[in-house]
Scaffold this motif. Structure first.
Motif, PDB file in Angstrom:
ATOM      1  N   ASN A  91      68.797  28.682 -86.568  1.00 48.50           N
ATOM      2  CA  ASN A  91      68.823  29.124 -87.958  1.00 48.50           C
ATOM      3  C   ASN A  91      69.572  28.144 -88.877  1.00 48.50           C
ATOM      4  OD1 ASN A  91      70.063  30.694 -90.302  1.00 48.50           O
ATOM      5  ND2 ASN A  91      68.556  32.141 -89.501  1.00 48.50           N
ATOM      6  N   ALA A  92      68.848  27.608 -89.865  1.00 50.34           N
ATOM      7  CA  ALA A  92      69.433  26.592 -90.750  1.00 50.34           C
ATOM      8  C   ALA A  92      70.571  27.157 -91.603  1.00 50.34           C
ATOM      9  CB  ALA A  92      68.342  25.997 -91.635  1.00 50.34           C
ATOM     10  N   SER A  93      70.477  28.422 -92.006  1.00 49.61           N
ATOM     11  CA  SER A  93      71.540  29.000 -92.857  1.00 49.61           C
ATOM     12  C   SER A  93      72.854  29.091 -92.080  1.00 49.61           C
ATOM     13  CB  SER A  93      71.172  30.404 -93.345  1.00 49.61           C
ATOM     14  OG  SER A  93      69.883  30.443 -93.863  1.00 49.61           O
ATOM     15  N   MET A  94      72.766  29.542 -90.837  1.00 54.22           N
ATOM     16  CA  MET A  94      73.975  29.641 -90.011  1.00 54.22           C
ATOM     17  C   MET A  94      74.556  28.249 -89.771  1.00 54.22           C
ATOM     18  SD  MET A  94      74.689  32.852 -89.236  1.00 54.22           S
ATOM     19  CE  MET A  94      75.590  32.983 -87.699  1.00 54.22           C
ATOM     20  N   LEU A  95      73.676  27.282 -89.479  1.00 47.78           N
ATOM     21  CA  LEU A  95      74.158  25.921 -89.212  1.00 47.78           C
ATOM     22  C   LEU A  95      74.827  25.311 -90.441  1.00 47.78           C
ATOM     23  CD1 LEU A  95      71.358  24.193 -87.096  1.00 47.78           C
ATOM     24  CD2 LEU A  95      73.672  24.824 -86.369  1.00 47.78           C
ATOM     25  N   LYS A  96      74.318  25.652 -91.621  1.00 46.78           N
ATOM     26  CA  LYS A  96      74.913  25.092 -92.833  1.00 46.78           C
ATOM     27  C   LYS A  96      76.344  25.620 -93.008  1.00 46.78           C
ATOM     28  CE  LYS A  96      74.437  24.077 -97.660  1.00 46.78           C
ATOM     29  NZ  LYS A  96      75.906  24.154 -97.727  1.00 46.78           N
ATOM     30  N   VAL A  97      76.523  26.931 -92.804  1.00 51.98           N
ATOM     31  CA  VAL A  97      77.872  27.501 -92.886  1.00 51.98           C
ATOM     32  C   VAL A  97      78.759  26.847 -91.817  1.00 51.98           C
ATOM     33  CG1 VAL A  97      79.253  29.609 -92.669  1.00 51.98           C
ATOM     34  CG2 VAL A  97      77.037  29.703 -93.805  1.00 51.98           C
ATOM     35  N   GLY A  98      78.205  26.667 -90.622  1.00 50.56           N
ATOM     36  CA  GLY A  98      78.958  26.058 -89.519  1.00 50.56           C
ATOM     37  C   GLY A  98      79.373  24.636 -89.841  1.00 50.56           C
ATOM     38  N   ARG A  99      78.421  23.856 -90.334  1.00 51.08           N
ATOM     39  CA  ARG A  99      78.714  22.452 -90.631  1.00 51.08           C
ATOM     40  C   ARG A  99      79.811  22.351 -91.701  1.00 51.08           C
ATOM     41  NH1 ARG A  99      74.832  17.871 -90.957  1.00 51.08           N
ATOM     42  NH2 ARG A  99      73.191  19.416 -90.829  1.00 51.08           N
ATOM     43  N   ASP A 100      79.676  23.144 -92.788  1.00 50.17           N
ATOM     44  CA  ASP A 100      80.676  23.111 -93.866  1.00 50.17           C
ATOM     45  C   ASP A 100      82.051  23.502 -93.323  1.00 50.17           C
ATOM     46  OD1 ASP A 100      78.658  22.417 -95.500  1.00 50.17           O
ATOM     47  OD2 ASP A 100      78.510  24.346 -96.564  1.00 50.17           O
ATOM     48  N   ARG A 101      82.061  24.515 -92.479  1.00 53.58           N
ATOM     49  CA  ARG A 101      83.342  24.983 -91.950  1.00 53.58           C
ATOM     50  C   ARG A 101      84.002  23.937 -91.064  1.00 53.58           C
ATOM     51  NH1 ARG A 101      84.456  30.192 -88.338  1.00 53.58           N
ATOM     52  NH2 ARG A 101      84.260  28.547 -86.808  1.00 53.58           N
ATOM     53  N   LEU A 102      83.185  23.274 -90.231  1.00 51.89           N
ATOM     54  CA  LEU A 102      83.739  22.246 -89.340  1.00 51.89           C
ATOM     55  C   LEU A 102      84.273  21.065 -90.150  1.00 51.89           C
ATOM     56  CD1 LEU A 102      81.042  22.458 -86.530  1.00 51.89           C
ATOM     57  CD2 LEU A 102      83.461  23.028 -86.270  1.00 51.89           C
ATOM     58  N   ILE A 103      83.568  20.738 -91.221  1.00 50.89           N
ATOM     59  CA  ILE A 103      84.048  19.648 -92.090  1.00 50.89           C
ATOM     60  C   ILE A 103      85.388  20.050 -92.705  1.00 50.89           C
ATOM     61  CG2 ILE A 103      83.599  18.394 -94.253  1.00 50.89           C
ATOM     62  CD1 ILE A 103      80.589  18.457 -93.432  1.00 50.89           C
ATOM     63  N   ASP A 104      85.467  21.290 -93.217  1.00 51.26           N
ATOM     64  CA  ASP A 104      86.734  21.777 -93.812  1.00 51.26           C
ATOM     65  C   ASP A 104      87.886  21.698 -92.818  1.00 51.26           C
ATOM     66  OD1 ASP A 104      85.461  22.309 -96.113  1.00 51.26           O
ATOM     67  OD2 ASP A 104      85.343  24.494 -95.844  1.00 51.26           O
ATOM     68  N   LYS A 105      87.569  21.940 -91.543  1.00 49.38           N
ATOM     69  CA  LYS A 105      88.635  21.946 -90.535  1.00 49.38           C
ATOM     70  C   LYS A 105      88.892  20.564 -89.957  1.00 49.38           C
ATOM     71  CE  LYS A 105      88.510  26.715 -89.565  1.00 49.38           C
ATOM     72  NZ  LYS A 105      89.018  27.748 -88.733  1.00 49.38           N
ATOM     73  N   GLY A 106      88.202  19.566 -90.483  1.00 54.73           N
ATOM     74  CA  GLY A 106      88.438  18.196 -90.039  1.00 54.73           C
ATOM     75  C   GLY A 106      87.743  17.850 -88.726  1.00 54.73           C
ATOM     76  N   ALA A 107      86.837  18.724 -88.266  1.00 54.89           N
ATOM     77  CA  ALA A 107      86.159  18.466 -86.994  1.00 54.89           C
ATOM     78  C   ALA A 107      84.732  17.964 -87.212  1.00 54.89           C
ATOM     79  CB  ALA A 107      86.127  19.735 -86.148  1.00 54.89           C
ATOM     80  N   GLY A 108      84.314  17.895 -88.463  1.00 54.48           N
ATOM     81  CA  GLY A 108      82.920  17.594 -88.791  1.00 54.48           C
ATOM     82  C   GLY A 108      82.412  16.284 -88.223  1.00 54.48           C
TER      83      GLY A 108
END
Ligand code: SAM
Length: 245
Positions: A91-108
């Motif tokens: 699911n692209a919507s879930m992945l988008k939230v995931g990607r943004d969150r990982l970037i925010d946490k410095g793991a992106g």
């Protein structure tokens, strides 16, 4: 045909579409709802999965149906700069939230994000040291196909971990849990996410999911060995683990 809760059962050929609608609809509020619905306990369940994963520095890990990337984030810390972590979801919507969150946490920067179906994984044979699917398998249409696909891309010696709702071990507990999922979950869904239907679907999918021993034999049929499971919270959730030898 109606389900346990008296709703129309979703025909198999419509399931993938329904699952896509549900996760498109809940993506933005998914993390908040997860914490509320499980009273934060999903964090403990995930921590146990992490401990049992055996993931070390330099490992290659796939978190399939990884959604907003809770486990992915922890794996990034474990594998270090020489390792590899793939966050995959259909699911692209879930992945988008995931990607943004990982970037925010410095793991992106350390995560590959891949849109993929667990039933047909786009990776070569024998790629990963560890694969996790957390609260994802019950949403997959053809579970046997998904288990075979995950086994194929595991390295020999690699582990598959399935974290999923399961069958409570005590009948009284099972009734309480049924009441909770049938009454409380859709109400929370309607209050917080304005979406009772999606949460009704989630409750239903939990109800229909194979119990501990059935899932264990499905994993064995897929070719995994030394399959074992651990019940958590009285069997509300089980962690299954199998090795590819
Ligand atoms: N693993 C995350 C967690 O534990 O918080 C997310 C779990 S969420 C309940 C289930 C996820 O499974 C959704 O993001 C959904 O898009 C994904 N999913 C459903 N069917 C899938 C499939 N066939 N292949 C890959 N992902 C799938």
């Amino acid at each position: 045909k109606t389900t346990h809760f008296g709703y129309q059962e979703v025909p198999l050929e419509e399931k993938a579409g329904r699952v896509a609608e549900v996760f498109d609809s809940v993506a933005a509020r998914y993390d908040l709802m997860n914490d509320l619905m499980s009273l934060g306990i999903h964090r403990l369940w995930k921590r146990v999965a992490l401990e049992r994963s055996g993931v070390r520095r330099g490992h290659q890990v796939l978190d399939i149906a990884g959604g907003t990337g809770d486990l992915t984030e922890q794996f990034v810390r474990r594998v270090g700069p020489k390792g590899r972590v793939v966050l995959a979801d259909i699911n692209a919507s879930m992945l988008k939230v995931g990607r943004d969150r990982l970037i925010d946490k410095g793991a992106g920067a350390h995560v590959e994000v891949v849109q993929a179906n667990a039933e047909a994984l786009p990776f070569p044979d024998n790629t990963f040291d560890c694969i996790t699917i957390a609260f994802g398998l019950r949403n997959v249409t053809d579970k046997a196909r998904a288990l075979a696909s995950m086994t194929r891309v595991l390295k020999p010696g690699g582990r598959l971990l399935v974290l999923e709702f399961s069958k409570p071990t005590h009948p009284v507990f099972e009734r309480i849990y049924d009441q909770y999922s049938f009454h409380v979950l859709p109400r929370l869904g309607s209050l917080i996410a304005n979406d009772a239907d999606s949460y009704r679907y989630l409750a239903e999918s939990i109800r229909m999911h194979p119990d501990q021993d059935t899932l264990k034999s499905m994993m064995e049929t897929a070719g995994l060995e030394r399959v074992e499971y651990t019940n958590m919270t009285g069997g509300v959730v089980a962690l299954h683990r199998g090795l590819k030898l």
